[in-house]
Enzyme design. Structure first.
Site, PDB file in Angstrom:
ATOM      1  N   GLY A 175     -14.012  -3.137   7.265  1.00 38.83           N
ATOM      2  CA  GLY A 175     -14.975  -4.073   6.696  1.00 38.83           C
ATOM      3  C   GLY A 175     -15.785  -4.696   7.841  1.00 38.83           C
ATOM      4  O   GLY A 175     -15.229  -5.015   8.893  1.00 38.83           O
ATOM      5  N   ARG A 199      53.379  26.448  32.103  1.00 34.79           N
ATOM      6  CA  ARG A 199      52.614  27.691  32.117  1.00 34.79           C
ATOM      7  C   ARG A 199      53.583  28.790  32.537  1.00 34.79           C
ATOM      8  O   ARG A 199      54.647  28.516  33.110  1.00 34.79           O
ATOM      9  CB  ARG A 199      51.452  27.593  33.109  1.00 34.79           C
ATOM     10  N   ASN A 208      -2.547   3.983   9.742  1.00 32.59           N
ATOM     11  CA  ASN A 208      -2.769   4.688   8.485  1.00 32.59           C
ATOM     12  C   ASN A 208      -2.248   6.119   8.517  1.00 32.59           C
ATOM     13  O   ASN A 208      -1.902   6.675   7.491  1.00 32.59           O
ATOM     14  CB  ASN A 208      -4.257   4.693   8.129  1.00 32.59           C
ATOM     15  N   GLY A 213       0.810  -1.230   0.000  1.00 35.51           N
ATOM     16  CA  GLY A 213       0.000   0.000   0.000  1.00 35.51           C
ATOM     17  C   GLY A 213       0.837   1.270   0.000  1.00 35.51           C
ATOM     18  O   GLY A 213       2.026   1.255   0.321  1.00 35.51           O
ATOM     19  N   ASN A 265     -13.575  -6.824  10.365  1.00 33.72           N
ATOM     20  CA  ASN A 265     -12.533  -7.684   9.810  1.00 33.72           C
ATOM     21  C   ASN A 265     -11.176  -7.085  10.160  1.00 33.72           C
ATOM     22  O   ASN A 265     -10.880  -5.952   9.783  1.00 33.72           O
ATOM     23  CB  ASN A 265     -12.724  -7.736   8.285  1.00 33.72           C
ATOM     24  N   LYS A 300       5.075   3.688   4.821  1.00 35.75           N
ATOM     25  CA  LYS A 300       4.318   3.496   6.068  1.00 35.75           C
ATOM     26  C   LYS A 300       4.880   2.349   6.906  1.00 35.75           C
ATOM     27  O   LYS A 300       5.067   2.493   8.111  1.00 35.75           O
ATOM     28  CB  LYS A 300       2.850   3.228   5.716  1.00 35.75           C
ATOM     29  N   ARG A 346      -1.762   8.589   3.766  1.00 37.33           N
ATOM     30  CA  ARG A 346      -2.187   9.420   4.900  1.00 37.33           C
ATOM     31  C   ARG A 346      -1.071   9.702   5.908  1.00 37.33           C
ATOM     32  O   ARG A 346      -1.214  10.553   6.774  1.00 37.33           O
ATOM     33  CB  ARG A 346      -3.396   8.766   5.599  1.00 37.33           C
ATOM     34  N   TYR A 394      42.595  17.145  18.162  1.00 34.79           N
ATOM     35  CA  TYR A 394      42.434  17.510  16.752  1.00 34.79           C
ATOM     36  C   TYR A 394      43.368  18.656  16.410  1.00 34.79           C
ATOM     37  O   TYR A 394      43.316  19.727  17.038  1.00 34.79           O
ATOM     38  CB  TYR A 394      40.969  17.923  16.542  1.00 34.79           C
ATOM     39  N   LYS A 447      34.550  10.713  23.895  1.00 32.79           N
ATOM     40  CA  LYS A 447      34.406  10.078  22.581  1.00 32.79           C
ATOM     41  C   LYS A 447      35.554   9.125  22.340  1.00 32.79           C
ATOM     42  O   LYS A 447      36.704   9.486  22.578  1.00 32.79           O
ATOM     43  CB  LYS A 447      34.391  11.155  21.487  1.00 32.79           C
TER      44      LYS A 447
END
Ligand code: UD1
Ligand code: MG
Length: 476
Positions: free
Chosen positions: A146, A446, A234, A16, A176, A27, A20, A393, A357
């Site tokens: 149905g 430092r 639906n 189908g 149904n 779906k 909707r 990095y 990480k």
């Protein structure tokens, strides 16, 4: 209940359009509790072990077909190029099939159906000697479905679709569900006799029932006890409704097995997650994918874990973690962010506003406050001072940092990778560490402090600072 026996063919209708949903995603590929809608249907079907499993695909075939192949490698996909109705879909699915035994037909958009209900339906069908059985439900609002028309003796006569039903027939609340069991040869004999003489001009599978009855074969309507199981999706509202029913079901099962869920309405646990008894989940938590929670662990409030292993007795509070391992008795949060590849050791701590990480934090080590740990290996018993940054990095590439055992990294250190800190070494607070630090030494990197005496008294004369300094006995 006899599990896993008696089913020869299963046909799942998933061609189908799902218009909707107003979505570019098919779906049946929308997810509930971490599994696709059609995935739930196939999962419920699996223990019935059909010898031949066919999934009819059509709309969004390019995404649905590979998904089916992935989650149900044994299934045969059948392509329905034009959606001419449920009867047409079954005609195609039956092509070239060895029509023997029983055939189960169901829709790919009813994710709440359970194995238990399907198996019970199969057992009832086989015991009844019927050539067709329809699973029915009584709905508070049957609109759109149905309707089951029964004769004066209560036997099913036929099914009429909402659009073709008279006003009187529309009053019927037994519907149904779209789940059927057929005797294979009876289905094959009648499936090509259906016509599209109805308001939609479609070939209705439901018309087969009257045809089978016309051959003097028995048809049954089997009323299910729990209508929520047969709810179809639906639109987005029905998707959310089904998701909340599934959530309650999953949470109930965990609570019955000994998990404390403080607020089941705000706790979302994927069907694929494992939670050991005697653990506690606080409100607003979302456990996804392959996440596994050990006994006595405490999760939440407001914690999201995706594919995370949490060891026994660990706590993860107000945090977001992905693809990570958290050792027994470790403490995470509040407000920690564990990204992919974080491996936190037994009894270790990752505290407030810390991001990790692709790093290992050894047993008993602590990163308590305001830090970034990226591409690092930290040994055991080490302490990473507040606001330490692992500078991984260089603007082009990522580099590794190694911190040994029992190390003390001073607050606000920058560990510029690649760099290695030996066992038992210290770094002075505020240091920018660019060279390896040998075991047992302290690195001071430092500027040396100098005090310029009387500067405030000369340069900020008359200010509140000047006055306070003079009161304390300072002179220029
Ligand atoms: C159908 C039943 C209706 C029942 C309801 C339960 C028919 C004629 N009607 O109606 O009695 O109450 O399901 O939800 O069968 N599909 C295909 N190919 C097609 C048409 C449909 O694969 O050509 C699939 C759809 O993807 C869906 C299922 O069949 O998974 C049912 O189709 P849908 O159009 O939703 O039928 P309903 O109007 O809901
Ligand atoms: Mg439908």
């Amino acid at each position: 209940m006899t599990t896993g026996s008696g089913l020869d063919i299963a046909i799942v209708l998933a061609a189908g359009e799902g218009t909707r949903m107003k979505s570019s995603t098919s779906k049946v590929l929308h997810t509930i509790a971490g599994r696709s809608v059609v995935g739930h249907v196939l999962e419920a079907l699996k223990p019935l072990n059909p010898k031949d499993l066919r999934v009819v695909v059509g709309s969004s075939r390019e995404s649905v077909e590979p998904h089916i192949k992935e989650i149900a490698p044994n299934a045969t996909t059948v392509f329905q190029a034009e959606r001419k109705g449920t009867g047409h879909a079954v005609q195609l699915a039956l092509e070239g099939i060895q029509a023997q035994g029983s055939v189960l037909v169901l829709a790919g958009d009813t994710p709440l159906l359970t194995t238990f209900t399907l198996q019970e339906f199969l057992d009832v069908h086989l015991a009844s000697g019927s050539h067709v059985s329809v699973l029915t439900a009584q709905l508070p609002d049957p609109t759109g479905y149905g309707r089951i028309i029964r004769d004066e003796l209560g036997a099913i006569e036929r099914i009429v679709e909402q659009r073709d039903a008279t006003e009187e027939e529309q009053e019927i609340d037994e519907i149904n569900t779209g789940v059927y069991l057929f005797n294979a040869s009876a289905l094959v004999n009648s499936i090509h006799k259906i016509s599209n003489n109805n308001s939609q001009g479609e070939l209705y599978l439901t018309d087969v029932i009257a045809l089978i009855k016309a051959e003097s074969n028995k048809a049954s309507a089997v009323l299910s006890n729990d209508y929520t199981e047969t709810l179809g999706i639906n639109d987005r509202a029905q998707l959310a409704e089904c998701a909340s029913i599934m959530r309650d079901r999953i949470n109930d099962a965990h609570m019955r097995s000994g998990v404390a869920i403080i607020d089941p309405t705000t706790t979302w646990i994927d069907a694929t997650v494992k939670v050991a008894p005697d653990s506690t989940i606080h409100p607003g938590s979302w456990l996804q994918g392959t996440t596994s929670i050990g006994t006595r662990a405490v999760i939440g409030p407001r914690t999201t874990l995706k594919n995370v292993f949490v060891g026994e007795g660990a706590s993860v509070v107000e945090s977001n973690c992905t693809e990570s391992t958290i050792g027994a008795d470790a403490n995470i949060g509040p407000f920690s962010y564990l990204r992919a590849g974080s491996n936190v050791g037994v009894g270790a701590k990752v505290g407030a506003y810390v991001e990790v990480k692709n790093s290992t934090i050894g047993a008993g080590s602590k990163v308590p406050h305001l830090s970034y740990v990226g591409d690092a290996t930290i040994g055991t018993g080490s302490n990473i001072g507040a606001a330490t940054i692992f500078v991984n990095y260089d603007g082009v590439e990522k580099h590794q940092t190694i911190v040994g055992n029992e190390v003390r990294i001073g607050s606000d250190s920058m560990l510029v990778a690649p760099v290695s800190i030996g066992d038992g070494a210290y770094t002075a607070a505020g240091s920018v560490i660019t060279e390896d630090v040998p075991a047992g030494s302290i690195a001071v990197a430092r500027a040396k402090q100098r005090n310029i005496l009387g500067w405030v008294l000369r340069k900020r004369k008359g200010s509140s600072s000047d006055l306070a300094a003079r009161k304390a006995g300072a002179t220029d």
